[in-house]
Structure formats: structure tokens, C-alpha cells
Write an enzyme that holds these catalytic residues in place. Structure first.
Site, mmCIF file in Angstrom:
data_model
loop_
_atom_site.group_PDB
_atom_site.id
_atom_site.type_symbol
_atom_site.label_atom_id
_atom_site.label_comp_id
_atom_site.label_asym_id
_atom_site.label_seq_id
_atom_site.Cartn_x
_atom_site.Cartn_y
_atom_site.Cartn_z
ATOM 1 N N ASP A 240 -18.305 -2.987 -11.753
ATOM 2 C CA ASP A 240 -17.124 -3.336 -12.547
ATOM 3 C C ASP A 240 -16.331 -2.066 -12.886
ATOM 4 O O ASP A 240 -16.911 -1.088 -13.392
ATOM 5 C CB ASP A 240 -17.606 -4.045 -13.830
ATOM 6 N N GLY A 241 -15.035 -2.103 -12.629
ATOM 7 C CA GLY A 241 -14.192 -0.942 -12.888
ATOM 8 C C GLY A 241 -14.170 -0.546 -14.352
ATOM 9 O O GLY A 241 -14.096 0.643 -14.688
ATOM 10 N N GLU B 80 -15.104 -1.033 -6.612
ATOM 11 C CA GLU B 80 -14.777 -2.436 -6.298
ATOM 12 C C GLU B 80 -15.941 -3.302 -6.782
ATOM 13 O O GLU B 80 -17.084 -3.050 -6.432
ATOM 14 C CB GLU B 80 -14.557 -2.568 -4.782
ATOM 15 N N ASP C 206 -5.832 -1.278 -8.422
ATOM 16 C CA ASP C 206 -5.419 -2.200 -7.352
ATOM 17 C C ASP C 206 -6.242 -3.468 -7.532
ATOM 18 O O ASP C 206 -7.194 -3.726 -6.805
ATOM 19 C CB ASP C 206 -5.705 -1.536 -6.000
ATOM 20 N N SER C 207 -5.851 -4.240 -8.515
ATOM 21 C CA SER C 207 -6.716 -5.338 -8.958
ATOM 22 C C SER C 207 -6.143 -6.696 -8.582
ATOM 23 O O SER C 207 -5.003 -6.814 -8.145
ATOM 24 C CB SER C 207 -6.845 -5.283 -10.477
ATOM 25 N N THR C 208 -6.948 -7.701 -8.815
ATOM 26 C CA THR C 208 -6.467 -9.075 -8.760
ATOM 27 C C THR C 208 -5.690 -9.349 -10.054
ATOM 28 O O THR C 208 -5.580 -8.483 -10.915
ATOM 29 C CB THR C 208 -7.669 -10.034 -8.640
ATOM 30 N N ASP C 209 -5.185 -10.572 -10.200
ATOM 31 C CA ASP C 209 -4.439 -10.936 -11.409
ATOM 32 C C ASP C 209 -5.375 -10.947 -12.636
ATOM 33 O O ASP C 209 -6.593 -10.977 -12.470
ATOM 34 C CB ASP C 209 -3.812 -12.329 -11.234
ATOM 35 N N ASP D 95 -9.992 -4.185 -0.097
ATOM 36 C CA ASP D 95 -9.559 -4.294 1.298
ATOM 37 C C ASP D 95 -9.442 -2.934 1.967
ATOM 38 O O ASP D 95 -9.339 -2.837 3.185
ATOM 39 C CB ASP D 95 -8.205 -5.015 1.361
ATOM 40 N N HIS E 279 0.815 -1.225 0.000
ATOM 41 C CA HIS E 279 0.000 0.000 0.000
ATOM 42 C C HIS E 279 0.845 1.270 0.000
ATOM 43 O O HIS E 279 0.445 2.276 -0.585
ATOM 44 C CB HIS E 279 -1.013 -0.046 1.152
#
Ligand code: SAM
Length: 284
Positions: free
Chosen positions: A137-138, A105, A156-159, A85, A61
Site C-alpha cells: 500500500d502506497g 503498487e 499514479d493512482s486509481t480513482d 502498468d 504518461h
């Protein structure tokens, strides 16, 4: 002893001992699990991949937020894509000069569960009057956002698998370019150079962004619980160069205490090892 195990490559696993499985559910979008163990405290995973834990979240972060602010300390409007998060929003909200933060998010359950189990990142975020939370959805959000409406976008995403896939596409980066102001900055999750599958995603992300933004750099940080521990963020901008334009004194004047980031490390983090430079096409 219970072990959480994550496959880092075909031939390499990473395991953490835990005492308690605090919560487990399948949301509309993904499998969400929260654990508590001695080494990393509380941690949560999405679809079996480590997202955030109490012990090393400060590294991620700090590095996803502060380099952009040290490059342009005048940032006022910030869009966070993903980041459920709350840790990225927490760091952005530390700047009193920030006027508005929109966090988009896709999975509200991630945020609600982090408020319950991971207050270190999520507490206080929703309560801040500058904060706007959107659970959608972004990609859909940026598609309908106004031109030149943000100073900074942080992805700041997931894979790039499952719900996160759209956030690694050329169409998404083009929309980010449009939505950024004329001196806007885009920071995005850039995967990792070490294991083949992650390195492939790193290269793809780099190529796509390079074709859109005039200034693109990649910087590194050391994340013990992410595959190989060596991770990258992308820095893309319309005008600001993160090395030449770093405003050391201005950033220090914010008086923020950070556990990982400092302005010496800022400059050094853009110096990549040779094998990473080569993989990125001598990008740095
Ligand atoms: N630090 C983390 C990591 O890299 O492992 C990422 C943190 S954060 C939990 C990632 C968030 O991105 C998740 O909560 C996920 O639901 C969200 N996400 C994935 N795809 C998304 C999309 N298309 N739009 C908005 N949020 C998305």
C-alpha cells in the site's frame, strides 16, 4: 461485436468494441480485465474502469512525468505510487540523470499482467537497475519512508474509491510533504472537471493539497478514453513554480522525443478554462 461499456455519469455511457477478452481475474484487491479491440488496441480495466490502452497512454504518461522534469531537470530520486502498468516508470527511466525509482503498487497482479499483455508500458521497467519495485500500500510506504528522501513523488493512482481512497487523503499528502526534499515536487491524479462526481473529487483533492504545499497548481490534458476526455493533474511543490521556473532549454537538452508533451504545451496546460478555475476556487 462485443462492447466494453463504462458508465461516465448517471446518464452517459462510453463504449468500445473489442474482439477478444484476453484475461479476466479477481485479484485480492480488484477485478482486472484485459481486452483487445481495433480502435484502442489492448486495454485493461480495474473494477470496470478504463486504466490504460495502447492508443492514448502516451498522453497520460507524457503529462504525468515531463512537466515535473522540465520544472526541475535535476530530479534524481523518484517515488511512484500506484502506476502498476509501468508507463509512468517507463517515462521517468528515460532520464539518464535519474538515479533511483521506487514504484509502490498495491496489486502485483496488475504489474505482472501488464508485463504479459501490455509490454508497451511494462516491458523493460523491472529490468532497469535503477528500479525498485514494492508491492504494498502506497500510504503504508510513505508513512515509514525517511524524511526528505525523494525529489519527486508521482501519484499514479486509481480513482478515490476502493484501494485508491487512501491516496486522496490529507494524511497521505502530509506524509508526501515530509518525504519530499526541500525543493520536492508532488504530481497527483486530479480527476476531471466535467461530470459532477469527478468534479467533486477534483475539488476535494485540490483543497487538501493547497492546505499543505506553498505552491499548488492544476494542469490539464486531453484523454479520449477517460470520462469526458478532459483530465487534470495536480502540481504541488515546496519551491518550484511550474510556469515561472520552467527550464525550456535544459529540458530540450535531454533530447527526448515525446508524442504529446512539449514545452509550449507545458505552459499552456496550466491555463484552465473559467469554469474549472471557478470550481477550484480561482486556484489557478
Ligand atoms: N492511468 C490510470 C488511471 O488513472 O486510470 C491509473 C494507472 S495505474 C494502473 C493505477 C494503479 O494504482 C493500479 O494498478 C492500482 O492497483 C494502484 N493503486 C490503487 N491504490 C493503491 C494504493 N493504495 N497503493 C498503491 N497502489 C495503489
Amino acid at each position: 461485436m462485443n462492447w466494453y461499456t463504462e458508465q461516465w455519469s448517471k446518464n452517459c455511457n462510453f463504449s468500445i468494441a473489442y474482439e477478444t477478452l484476453l484475461h479476466s481475474e479477481k485479484s485480492t484487491f480488484q477485478q482486472i480485465d484485459f481486452y483487445k479491440g481495433e480502435e484502442f488496441g489492448t486495454f485493461f480495466t480495474l473494477d470496470g474502469l478504463m486504466m490504460v490502452n495502447e492508443k492514448d497512454e502516451f498522453i497520460y504518461h507524457d503529462m504525468i512525468v515531463h512537466p515535473a522534469f522540465a520544472t526541475n531537470p535535476k530530479i534524481k530520486k523518484v517515488l511512484i505510487i500506484g502506476g502498476g502498468d509501468g508507463g509512468t516508470a517507463r517515462e521517468v527511466l528515460r532520464y539518464p540523470t535519474v538515479e533511483k525509482v521506487v514504484m509502490v503498487e498495491i496489486d502485483e497482479r496488475v504489474f505482472r499482467l501488464c508485463q504479459e499483455y501490455l509490454p508497451i508500458t511494462a516491458s523493460g521497467v523491472e529490468e532497469d537497475r535503477r528500479m525498485e519495485l514494492c508491492f504494498e500500500d502506497g500510504l503504508a510506504y510513505v508513512n515509514q519512508a525517511n524524511d526528505a528522501s525523494f525529489d519527486l513523488i508521482i501519484v499514479d493512482s486509481t480513482d478515490p474509491i476502493s484501494v485508491g481512497e487512501g491516496l486522496f487523503t490529507t494524511a497521505f499528502y502530509q506524509e508526501c510533504y515530509r518525504v519530499l526534499k526541500k525543493d520536492g515536487i508532488l504530481i497527483n491524479q486530479h480527476e476531471s472537471p466535467y461530470f459532477a462526481e469527478y468534479a467533486e473529487n477534483m475539488k476535494k483533492a485540490r483543497e487538501k493539497i493547497k492546505a499543505i504545499f506553498p505552491i499548488t497548481e492544476v494542469y490539464q490534458y486531453h484523454m479520449p478514453t477517460y470520462p469526458s476526455g478532459h483530465w487534470l493533474f495536480g502540481f504541488a511543490s515546496k519551491t518550484h513554480d511550474p510556469i515561472k521556473d520552467v527550464k525550456v532549454e535544459e529540458w530540450k537538452n535531454f533530447g527526448l522525443k515525446t508524442k504529446y508533451y512539449n514545452t509550449d504545451l507545458h505552459v499552456g496546460s496550466f491555463s484552465l478554462p473559467n469554469y474549472v478555475r471557478e470550481a477550484l476556487g480561482n486556484g489557478n
